[in-house]
Design an enzyme around this catalytic site. Sequence first.
Site, PDB file in Angstrom:
ATOM      1  N   GLU A 126       1.370 -10.154 -17.421  1.00  0.00           N
ATOM      2  CA  GLU A 126       0.822  -9.460 -16.264  1.00  0.00           C
ATOM      3  C   GLU A 126       0.303  -8.011 -16.795  1.00  0.00           C
ATOM      4  OE1 GLU A 126       4.177  -7.914 -13.713  1.00  0.00           O
ATOM      5  OE2 GLU A 126       5.581  -7.854 -15.271  1.00  0.00           O
ATOM      6  N   HIS A 157      10.026 -31.679 -25.969  1.00  0.00           N
ATOM      7  CA  HIS A 157      10.136 -32.626 -24.876  1.00  0.00           C
ATOM      8  C   HIS A 157       8.405 -32.316 -24.236  1.00  0.00           C
ATOM      9  CE1 HIS A 157      14.130 -33.838 -25.069  1.00  0.00           C
ATOM     10  NE2 HIS A 157      14.535 -32.454 -25.001  1.00  0.00           N
ATOM     11  N   LYS A 217       3.367  -2.543  -7.518  1.00  0.00           N
ATOM     12  CA  LYS A 217       4.859  -2.271  -7.570  1.00  0.00           C
ATOM     13  C   LYS A 217       5.821  -2.949  -6.923  1.00  0.00           C
ATOM     14  CE  LYS A 217       8.010  -0.422 -10.357  1.00  0.00           C
ATOM     15  NZ  LYS A 217       8.288  -1.317 -11.664  1.00  0.00           N
ATOM     16  N   GLU A 246      11.105 -13.853 -19.286  1.00  0.00           N
ATOM     17  CA  GLU A 246      10.621 -12.261 -19.162  1.00  0.00           C
ATOM     18  C   GLU A 246       9.662 -11.996 -19.934  1.00  0.00           C
ATOM     19  OE1 GLU A 246      10.993 -10.507 -16.455  1.00  0.00           O
ATOM     20  OE2 GLU A 246      10.605  -8.347 -17.468  1.00  0.00           O
ATOM     21  N   ASN A 284       0.639   0.034   6.217  1.00  0.00           N
ATOM     22  CA  ASN A 284       1.086  -0.691   5.049  1.00  0.00           C
ATOM     23  C   ASN A 284       1.819  -1.899   5.700  1.00  0.00           C
ATOM     24  OD1 ASN A 284       1.968  -1.917   2.727  1.00  0.00           O
ATOM     25  ND2 ASN A 284       3.989  -0.303   2.642  1.00  0.00           N
ATOM     26  N   GLY A 285       1.532  -3.054   5.467  1.00  0.00           N
ATOM     27  CA  GLY A 285       1.860  -4.165   5.974  1.00  0.00           C
ATOM     28  C   GLY A 285       1.001  -5.274   6.390  1.00  0.00           C
ATOM     29  N   ARG A 296       1.494   1.896  -6.241  1.00  0.00           N
ATOM     30  CA  ARG A 296       1.791   1.087  -5.009  1.00  0.00           C
ATOM     31  C   ARG A 296       0.781   0.065  -4.857  1.00  0.00           C
ATOM     32  NH1 ARG A 296       6.525   2.334  -2.027  1.00  0.00           N
ATOM     33  NH2 ARG A 296       5.429   1.081  -0.182  1.00  0.00           N
ATOM     34  N   TRP A 344      -3.682  -2.044  -1.416  1.00  0.00           N
ATOM     35  CA  TRP A 344      -3.505  -3.375  -2.145  1.00  0.00           C
ATOM     36  C   TRP A 344      -4.108  -4.416  -1.173  1.00  0.00           C
ATOM     37  CZ3 TRP A 344      -0.209  -7.712  -1.988  1.00  0.00           C
ATOM     38  CH2 TRP A 344      -0.313  -8.497  -2.992  1.00  0.00           C
ATOM     39  N   LYS A 388       6.176 -10.449 -19.030  1.00  0.00           N
ATOM     40  CA  LYS A 388       5.611  -9.089 -19.359  1.00  0.00           C
ATOM     41  C   LYS A 388       4.161  -9.267 -19.849  1.00  0.00           C
ATOM     42  CE  LYS A 388       7.508  -7.075 -17.593  1.00  0.00           C
ATOM     43  NZ  LYS A 388       8.445  -7.423 -16.688  1.00  0.00           N
ATOM     44  N   CYS A 395       0.884  -1.259  -0.078  1.00  0.00           N
ATOM     45  CA  CYS A 395      -0.024  -0.040  -0.011  1.00  0.00           C
ATOM     46  C   CYS A 395       0.880   1.327   0.184  1.00  0.00           C
ATOM     47  CB  CYS A 395      -0.743  -0.014   1.401  1.00  0.00           C
ATOM     48  SG  CYS A 395      -1.796  -1.464   1.596  1.00  0.00           S
TER      49      CYS A 395
END
Length: 582
Positions: free
Chosen positions: A470, A486, A577, A463, A96-97, A28, A70, A467, A2
């Site tokens: 997400e 395989h 983030k 990567e 935040n936490g 955030r 968040w 991208k 947050c």
Amino acid sequence: MCGIIGVLCKNSNAGKIAYEGLKRLDYRGYDSWGLAVKNDGLLIYKRTGKITKLPKKMFYGSCAIGHTRWATHGKISVRNAHPHISQNGKIAVVHNGVIENFQELRDFLAKKGFSFSTETDTEVIPMLIELYLSRNLCFRESVRKALLHLKGSYAIVAISELHNSLIGARRGSPLVAGFANGTFLLASDMQAIAPYATKAMFLEDSELIEFNRKAKVYDIETGKRINKPVKKIDLKLHSADKRGFEHYMLKEIYEQEQAIKNASLQSNALIEKVTKLIKQAEKVFIIGCGTSMHAAMFGSYFFASIASIQANAILASEFQNFLNLVNKRTVVIALSQSGETADILEAVKSAKEKGASVIGIVNVVGSSLTRLADATIMMNAGPEICVLATKSYLAQLSVLYLLANSLIKKHEQAKKELSEAARLVPTIIKTNESKAKRLAKKLKNAKSIFIIGKRESAVTALEAALKIKEVSYIHAEGFASAELKHGTIALIEKNVPVIAFASDASDESITNAIEAKSRGGFIIGVSSEKAKCFDYFFAIPKSKLFSILSIIPIQLLAYYLALSRNLDPDKPRNLAKSVTVK
Ligand code: AGP
């Protein structure tokens, strides 16, 4: 994670400053948001979703706190949005936490006559503060005593209708204090206070700060005063705006030329210190999460192929399983853009407890990882606001490339190669951006996208997949090209998109691309040469650092896939983030 902010000022526009700061924190977390302002009592305003207009009455006041959420405990709702209020309505807190013992504290407080109106863990904090105020403790001591009950992580800011102080405290989540001629600020990161503050103080775990007429810092455990330095801060480094781009994501993709250059601007003394630590080590681990883990894997390839040093890349969240291998002759290289990712901090603390030396590679100044590491290499990529890592990723790869070459005394040559690679970024974007936009329209309804590559490009494939997933919510899977036969090749049928990274037409991954094509796959090549099997082609100029540069067209593809699906590339659903919770 947050975003939190607090403001105490003499010219009674605290609400406006907090609101402006909150908008700089909305990357955030953006499930919901809210503010509390001290102005003839406490005014509270909370909404779900992203930050929107604030009623004028909330712009004033001597003291204000704000929060972007968040969600961790409790669904996304106005009721669960912060700030949270004490039972008597006189105390407001943003947090935040994660409070791990919140249920136990709810039961403890219920027995003392307190009742709760939200599903959050945070609500116990203002209630505990009210409890201690009722025992005639001062505001600061009431906050401090309340915090001693908490297990888990927190960064909080608290205000009271009955007191003129702004109080902040932290354990396990970031909190920075800002100073600007008579205005005091608190925030989860520098980004929120940069436009106002001229000086800053980074709080450490178990520190509480009280702003009243001046700032006083205390140890939460003992209540004793602490003397802490206030640092002058470089504002330009922390102020980020879109500079004409529609989204931060595109702006930060364009900034990669500078990011690669800045990454190699490291002092010789620091490089010498770090390479000495690595050379003396019996074992080297490189750890990270998400994109930073992909950079860690790149580092493993670079260390092996350039410096013949074994450096195992391990997910930070899995590192606890390897602690038997860690001792005082171990070096752990910890990669983190934010420097606040809970998985990384936990892994680093465990490594340090076993005597290991920790080298941080970090982007955010003053972040927790920079204070935990024995040596920190700053990425110097500048603020990365988009939730997706782009320029910070190329900065990480550049630092690792520089480090690997420094181990064999080729530091200067590596800097030259990185500078040459940086100069290619504008060409790569210019050549491929409109192609990426066109391809995004074609792929926007794809069920899955498969991505293959060899050597470091096998990591680039991972990567690239991250991208795409997400930001566009399209399933994508990346893996080493030789692995296709395989198993996964069973999924390749007519028109299934397969992106193949191939440094040139002789790259072995071309063979695997042909295998996919022969089953009807639609082959998208990212290469310095257009192979016959490519149905679509992103050109990368010939470069020794193809493996670093080749992600750029797919960053652009991911961006335009999001736009083609009417999604916000800067704030994808469910993401934040920096993930400061486990
Ligand atoms: C990357 O696009 C994601 N935003 C995510 O995987 C990120 O890389 C990860 O959470 C690690 O963050 P950090 O580098 O700040 O530790």
